[in-house]
Design a protein around this motif. Structure first.
Motif, PDB file in Angstrom:
ATOM      1  N   LYS A  48      54.544  62.183  34.449  1.00 26.29           N
ATOM      2  CA  LYS A  48      54.879  63.749  33.986  1.00 26.29           C
ATOM      3  C   LYS A  48      56.486  63.491  33.956  1.00 26.29           C
ATOM      4  O   LYS A  48      57.216  63.322  34.954  1.00 26.29           O
ATOM      5  CB  LYS A  48      54.523  64.494  35.249  1.00 26.29           C
ATOM      6  N   VAL A 107      62.764  62.726  35.730  1.00 25.19           N
ATOM      7  CA  VAL A 107      63.585  63.547  35.209  1.00 25.19           C
ATOM      8  C   VAL A 107      64.535  62.863  34.233  1.00 25.19           C
ATOM      9  O   VAL A 107      65.368  61.959  34.716  1.00 25.19           O
ATOM     10  CB  VAL A 107      64.495  64.589  35.944  1.00 25.19           C
ATOM     11  N   LEU A 141      57.569  67.727  30.007  1.00 28.91           N
ATOM     12  CA  LEU A 141      57.950  69.129  30.138  1.00 28.91           C
ATOM     13  C   LEU A 141      59.493  68.945  29.635  1.00 28.91           C
ATOM     14  O   LEU A 141      60.454  67.975  29.749  1.00 28.91           O
ATOM     15  CB  LEU A 141      58.247  69.377  31.731  1.00 28.91           C
ATOM     16  N   THR A 142      59.966  70.127  29.051  1.00 27.99           N
ATOM     17  CA  THR A 142      61.227  70.117  28.387  1.00 27.99           C
ATOM     18  C   THR A 142      62.259  71.290  28.770  1.00 27.99           C
ATOM     19  O   THR A 142      61.640  72.249  28.945  1.00 27.99           O
ATOM     20  CB  THR A 142      61.182  69.969  26.720  1.00 27.99           C
ATOM     21  N   HIS A 143      63.488  71.040  28.693  1.00 27.52           N
ATOM     22  CA  HIS A 143      64.320  72.051  28.792  1.00 27.52           C
ATOM     23  C   HIS A 143      65.703  71.771  28.237  1.00 27.52           C
ATOM     24  O   HIS A 143      66.022  70.492  28.116  1.00 27.52           O
ATOM     25  CB  HIS A 143      64.625  72.087  30.570  1.00 27.52           C
ATOM     26  N   THR A 157      61.976  62.312  43.743  1.00 28.56           N
ATOM     27  CA  THR A 157      62.075  62.203  42.109  1.00 28.56           C
ATOM     28  C   THR A 157      62.618  61.016  41.566  1.00 28.56           C
ATOM     29  O   THR A 157      63.839  60.736  42.083  1.00 28.56           O
ATOM     30  CB  THR A 157      62.441  63.542  41.680  1.00 28.56           C
ATOM     31  N   CYS A 216      57.384  72.355  38.521  1.00 30.50           N
ATOM     32  CA  CYS A 216      56.501  71.313  38.161  1.00 30.50           C
ATOM     33  C   CYS A 216      56.248  69.946  38.637  1.00 30.50           C
ATOM     34  O   CYS A 216      55.414  69.538  38.366  1.00 30.50           O
ATOM     35  CB  CYS A 216      56.311  71.610  36.675  1.00 30.50           C
ATOM     36  N   VAL A 243      65.587  66.615  30.042  1.00 30.61           N
ATOM     37  CA  VAL A 243      66.521  67.794  30.134  1.00 30.61           C
ATOM     38  C   VAL A 243      67.376  67.484  29.015  1.00 30.61           C
ATOM     39  O   VAL A 243      68.303  66.441  29.123  1.00 30.61           O
ATOM     40  CB  VAL A 243      67.193  67.640  31.617  1.00 30.61           C
ATOM     41  N   LEU A 263      60.971  74.684  35.506  1.00 37.14           N
ATOM     42  CA  LEU A 263      60.648  72.947  35.042  1.00 37.14           C
ATOM     43  C   LEU A 263      60.676  72.334  36.466  1.00 37.14           C
ATOM     44  O   LEU A 263      59.539  71.542  36.749  1.00 37.14           O
ATOM     45  CB  LEU A 263      61.817  72.486  34.277  1.00 37.14           C
ATOM     46  N   CYS A 264      61.703  72.452  37.499  1.00 36.39           N
ATOM     47  CA  CYS A 264      61.676  71.536  38.804  1.00 36.39           C
ATOM     48  C   CYS A 264      60.379  71.859  39.380  1.00 36.39           C
ATOM     49  O   CYS A 264      59.967  70.936  40.222  1.00 36.39           O
ATOM     50  CB  CYS A 264      62.808  72.141  39.408  1.00 36.39           C
ATOM     51  N   ALA A 315      60.169  65.164  32.733  1.00 35.93           N
ATOM     52  CA  ALA A 315      60.772  66.260  32.239  1.00 35.93           C
ATOM     53  C   ALA A 315      62.038  65.838  31.632  1.00 35.93           C
ATOM     54  O   ALA A 315      62.846  65.129  32.043  1.00 35.93           O
ATOM     55  CB  ALA A 315      61.208  67.172  33.640  1.00 35.93           C
ATOM     56  N   PRO A 343      57.919  67.084  38.328  1.00 34.26           N
ATOM     57  CA  PRO A 343      57.832  65.757  37.281  1.00 34.26           C
ATOM     58  C   PRO A 343      58.121  64.545  38.339  1.00 34.26           C
ATOM     59  O   PRO A 343      58.689  64.538  39.223  1.00 34.26           O
ATOM     60  CB  PRO A 343      58.887  65.966  36.488  1.00 34.26           C
TER      61      PRO A 343
END
Ligand code: NAP
Length: 362
Positions: free
Chosen positions: A85, A143, A110-112, A168, A138, A89, A135-136, A87, A140
């Motif tokens: 998973k 990151v 996941l994106t931001h 993480t 979730c 950023v 996002l956080c 993310a 991941p």
């Protein structure tokens, strides 16, 4: 215990998987399996589950005649364990480019970003979060910091890292390496893993795939436990599976090399762009290489180029050397020209062209 950063260049050579048989395990899986075959092999100390061991014995006895495709199921299980998973950023030009391959490989994305890229994210099956807290939360596995070099510090500080899982994995893909290494080590909790990477290609240069292209990485801090090592390998395996040339190198070494390979290339591309070169009916191969260089470098943002200069301490020296090199070449040409003119003026060479006084610089 933490693995330390490396100081010498090494080629990373883990088992390169067959495309349909990915090799490294996922973060969630506690057992490291080099390939699906090791499920069948009873390696000493291997912790394969009993039912699988039993099936493996049956397979040996029956050789290739299987009632069902055990090996492909084992491969499927590994594939499942490899899924991360991730993310992203900074979902701009490069973040989106990476996301296409991550999505194709089946990772959850996941994106931001500062700008709302939710429409683009949904075309890749990725979730877009305007609020980094969501996002956080979730949780991941990884990151991936893919924001501009210039904004990296502010973006990192805007992330509520306390909402992430305690260990993480943080990865950056910034085109300079010492700066993010120091930033990540000084900003993140000590339990977080950190890998600094630089995929040395982009949407233009890798539009036909990543095969053979260099991927530089430095495992700056990876906790010494099987699941964390496995997660790091699963992330690196994304690039390995695409055929990247995996180059393990310290961040300092990267920056020393990158001043030449990257900052020089971008500087020459941007200088040529100032000349507004055009295609002509008599293009040589060399000239076409220059035209392509302009395209390859100027399609990146000026922020990116500026970051290469501002955040790599070797870039200033490179710029000075470039200026010196241009002056030296010019001097050689003009010295030769002055020699010819002087010969004409003072020795009256019979073969010299007739130069009128108006053409001679005073
Ligand atoms: P970039 O201009 O370096 O970065 C664009 C990204 O940074 C976008 O996501 C943008 O947000 C974000 N950003 C810029 N200023 C910001 C600010 N003040 N606050 C918050 N976010 C900001 O272009 P890029 O090509 O996408 O590169 C991204 C990273 O990948 C860079 O660190 C670059 O060095 C690295 N990289 C790029 C390449 C390449 O070929 N392009 C190759 C290897 C590594 P928005 O979403 O709002 O636009």
């Amino acid at each position: 215990m933490l693995s330390s950063s490396t100081s010498t260049l090494r080629l990373h050579q883990p088992n390169r998987p067959h495309r349909s048989h990915p090799a490294a395990p996922a973060a969630g899986g506690a057992t490291h399996l080099a390939s699906p075959r090791r499920w069948l092999g009873h390696a000493p100390g291997a912790a394969s589950p009993a039912p699988l061991r039993a099936r493996a014995q049956r397979i040996r006895a029956l050789d290739a005649a299987q009632p069902f495709d055990f090996e492909s199921r084992a491969a499927g299980l590994l594939e499942e364990r490899q899924r991360l998973k991730i993310a992203i950023v900074g979902f701009g030009n490069f973040g989106q480019f990476l996301a296409r391959t991550f999505a194709r490989q089946g990772h959850t994305l996941l994106t931001h970003s500062r700008t709302d890229h939710s429409a683009l994210a949904s075309t890749l099956g990725a979730s877009f979060f305007t609020d980094p807290h969501d996002l956080c939360e979730c949780h991941p596995d990884v990151v991936l910091l893919a924001t501009s070099i210039l904004s990296a510090e502010a973006v990192l500080r805007s992330l509520p890292v306390h909402r992430l899982r305690r260990n993480t994995l943080f990865v950056d893909v910034l085109s300079v390496k010492e700066f993010p290494k120091n930033l990540l080590l000084s900003s993140l909790p000590p339990d977080f893993d950190v890998i600094c990477t630089h995929p040395m290609f982009g949407p233009e240069s890798a539009r036909d795939g990543w095969d053979g292209l260099p991927f530089v990485f430095d495992k700056v801090r990876v906790g010494d436990c099987p699941a964390r090592r496995a997660r790091a390998e699963a992330f690196l395996n994304i690039f390995e599976r695409e055929g990247c040339r995996m180059v393990e190198m310290s961040c300092a070494e990267h920056d020393a090399h990158a001043a030449e390979t990257q900052f020089l290339t971008h500087t020459v591309g941007r200088m040529l762009a100032m000349l507004e070169l055009r295609s002509t009916p008599i293009n040589t191969k060399g000239y076409e290489t220059l035209l392509r260089l302009v395209d390859n470098t100027c399609s990146d943002s000026f922020d990116l180029y500026n970051g290469l200069f501002m955040y790599n301490k070797n870039s200033t020296e490179l710029l000075n050397r470039l200026e010196w090199a241009m002056d030296s070449v010019k001097k050689k040409l003009f010295d030769g020209l002055h020699d010819v003119l002087r010969k004409q003026l003072f020795e009256g060479s019979p073969h010299a062209p007739n130069v009128s006084s108006s053409n001679v610089r005073k």
